[in-house]
Design an enzyme around this catalytic site. Structure first.
Site, PDB file in Angstrom:
ATOM      1  N   ASP A  64       0.820  -1.212   0.000  1.00  0.00           N
ATOM      2  CA  ASP A  64       0.000   0.000   0.000  1.00  0.00           C
ATOM      3  C   ASP A  64       0.858   1.268   0.000  1.00  0.00           C
ATOM      4  O   ASP A  64       1.969   1.273   0.526  1.00  0.00           O
ATOM      5  CB  ASP A  64      -0.920  -0.022   1.237  1.00  0.00           C
ATOM      6  CG  ASP A  64      -2.071   0.964   1.119  1.00  0.00           C
ATOM      7  OD1 ASP A  64      -2.337   1.444  -0.003  1.00  0.00           O
ATOM      8  OD2 ASP A  64      -2.705   1.250   2.151  1.00  0.00           O
TER       9      ASP A  64
ATOM     10  N   ASN B 224     -11.114  -2.404  -5.071  1.00  0.00           N
ATOM     11  CA  ASN B 224     -10.375  -1.511  -5.987  1.00  0.00           C
ATOM     12  C   ASN B 224     -11.099  -1.306  -7.326  1.00  0.00           C
ATOM     13  O   ASN B 224     -10.782  -0.385  -8.079  1.00  0.00           O
ATOM     14  CB  ASN B 224      -8.943  -2.015  -6.232  1.00  0.00           C
ATOM     15  CG  ASN B 224      -8.014  -1.845  -5.046  1.00  0.00           C
ATOM     16  OD1 ASN B 224      -7.093  -2.648  -4.841  1.00  0.00           O
ATOM     17  ND2 ASN B 224      -8.225  -0.813  -4.239  1.00  0.00           N
TER      18      ASN B 224
HETATM   19  C1  IPE Z   1      -5.536  -2.619  -0.209  1.00  0.00           C
HETATM   20  O1  IPE Z   1      -5.140  -1.311  -0.386  1.00  0.00           O
HETATM   21  C2  IPE Z   1      -5.520  -3.344  -1.517  1.00  0.00           C
HETATM   22  C3  IPE Z   1      -4.203  -3.535  -2.120  1.00  0.00           C
HETATM   23  C4  IPE Z   1      -3.046  -3.222  -1.616  1.00  0.00           C
HETATM   24  C5  IPE Z   1      -4.227  -4.157  -3.405  1.00  0.00           C
HETATM   25  P1  IPE Z   1      -6.225  -0.137  -0.504  1.00  0.00           P
HETATM   26  O2  IPE Z   1      -5.444   1.118  -0.600  1.00  0.00           O
HETATM   27  O3  IPE Z   1      -7.165  -0.420  -1.607  1.00  0.00           O
HETATM   28  O4  IPE Z   1      -6.963  -0.273   0.881  1.00  0.00           O
HETATM   29  P2  IPE Z   1      -7.880   0.777   1.694  1.00  0.00           P
HETATM   30  O5  IPE Z   1      -9.017   1.143   0.795  1.00  0.00           O
HETATM   31  O6  IPE Z   1      -7.027   1.940   2.016  1.00  0.00           O
HETATM   32  O7  IPE Z   1      -8.286   0.031   2.895  1.00  0.00           O
HETATM   33  C1  IPE Z   2      -1.595   0.318  -3.395  1.00  0.00           C
HETATM   34  O1  IPE Z   2      -1.377   1.687  -3.396  1.00  0.00           O
HETATM   35  C2  IPE Z   2      -1.855  -0.224  -4.773  1.00  0.00           C
HETATM   36  C3  IPE Z   2      -3.233  -0.674  -5.002  1.00  0.00           C
HETATM   37  C4  IPE Z   2      -4.195  -0.678  -4.134  1.00  0.00           C
HETATM   38  C5  IPE Z   2      -3.543  -1.155  -6.336  1.00  0.00           C
HETATM   39  P1  IPE Z   2      -2.578   2.716  -3.390  1.00  0.00           P
HETATM   40  O2  IPE Z   2      -2.921   3.019  -4.803  1.00  0.00           O
HETATM   41  O3  IPE Z   2      -3.678   2.247  -2.547  1.00  0.00           O
HETATM   42  O4  IPE Z   2      -1.875   3.995  -2.742  1.00  0.00           O
HETATM   43  P2  IPE Z   2      -2.484   4.995  -1.672  1.00  0.00           P
HETATM   44  O5  IPE Z   2      -3.028   4.184  -0.545  1.00  0.00           O
HETATM   45  O6  IPE Z   2      -3.551   5.756  -2.378  1.00  0.00           O
HETATM   46  O7  IPE Z   2      -1.339   5.844  -1.254  1.00  0.00           O
HETATM   47 MG    MG Z   3      -4.061   2.447  -0.554  1.00  0.00          MG
END
Ligand code: IPE
Ligand code: IPE
Ligand code: MG
Length: 245
Positions: free
Chosen positions: A19, A67
């Site tokens: 993340d 997502n």
């Molecule tokens: C969790 O990250 C999913 C992945 C890393 C693929 P998100 O960024 O989507 O999670 P939330 O929404 O902050 O909980």
């Molecule tokens: C994790 O990084 C990747 C996926 C969930 C696909 P994020 O895209 O969630 O990055 P933040 O949480 O917005 O920083």
């Molecule tokens: Mg995230």
């Protein structure tokens, strides 16, 4: 890395919630897309290091069922990045004898992604150095609902009696049926939540949260997490004294 005064060996199954790509990009004045491409670099480094450390199972949360609610443009870029990474890393998977495995509601993925995944999964199926599992369009609740549905159908068709249903049978109906329970779960970016990842499989996992954003995550950070894990006492309900005995 394994030292004699550590309580635990290497985790047999390491799972990571990767993340912080978006925040990494924002901090650098870049767009989220660039955050995701830099995230791929971290994936490459961690996968290579996990093989070196002889970790048997590495599971990466790459795209959740939730997502799908992101902007279409971002989803499109993530899917393209997935296909290009599968293509560019294919030789390395073969060289390192890594078996690719995928979990999630794969039918929801674009056809081109499904095709590429099938190809790489098939070509690497006999590799035995490490299993690399990608969680794609994955949600823990969806996985459980799917398992329960399969079991209900088996009960209805008299293949299994309801009395026989126990945790082992449920486990065998999950996407992770061939994987051991998670020993260590790492989440980057400072968030302290599970976000619907491997709900069943982390029942007794050790949790490790770091503020490091995923694109900045290196093997140095991985070592730190592993050393921390190795010092923990995993009691599984027993007392410390029992463990010593
Ligand atoms: C969790 O990250 C999913 C992945 C890393 C693929 P998100 O960024 O989507 O999670 P939330 O929404 O902050 O909980
Ligand atoms: C994790 O990084 C990747 C996926 C969930 C696909 P994020 O895209 O969630 O990055 P933040 O949480 O917005 O920083
Ligand atoms: Mg995230």
């Amino acid at each position: 890395m394994i030292m004699s005064n550590f309580k635990n060996d290497m985790p047999k199954h390491l799972a990571i919630i990767m993340d912080g790509n978006g925040r990494w990009a924002e901090k650098k004045g870049k767009n989220r897309i660039q955050g995701h491409s830099h995230g791929v670099k971290a994936v490459q480094e961690v996968v290579e290091e996990a093989v070196q450390l002889k970790i048997e199972h590495l599971t990466l949360y790459a795209f959740s069922t939730e997502n799908w609610s992101r902007p279409q443009e971002e989803i499109g870029v993530l899917m393209k990045l997935l296909v290009s990474t599968l293509k560019s890393e294919f030789e390395k998977l073969l060289k390192n004898r890594i078996k690719l495995n995928v979990i999630g509601n794969l039918h929801q993925l674009p056809k081109i992604v499904q095709k590429e995944l099938h190809y790489v999964v098939e070509k690497t199926q006999n590799n035995n150095e490490m299993t690399l599992t990608l969680a794609l369009s994955y949600g823990g609740r969806e996985e459980l609902a799917n398992a329960l549905k399969q079991l209900a159908i088996k009960v209805k068709n008299n293949i299994i009696s309801p009395e026989k249903i126990d945790q082992f049978i449920i486990n065998k109906h999950l996407y992770t049926q061939n994987l051991p329970d998670v020993d260590l779960l790492i989440r980057t970016s400072g968030e302290k939540r599970i976000s619907n990842f491997l709900l069943w499989q982390i029942a007794y996992a050790e949790l490790y949260f770091t503020k490091v954003l995923w694109p900045d995550f290196t093997k140095k950070h991985l070592h730190k997490a592993l050393t921390n894990y190795q010092k923990r006492e995993r009691r599984f309900g027993k007392t410390s004294k029992q463990l010593l005995g």
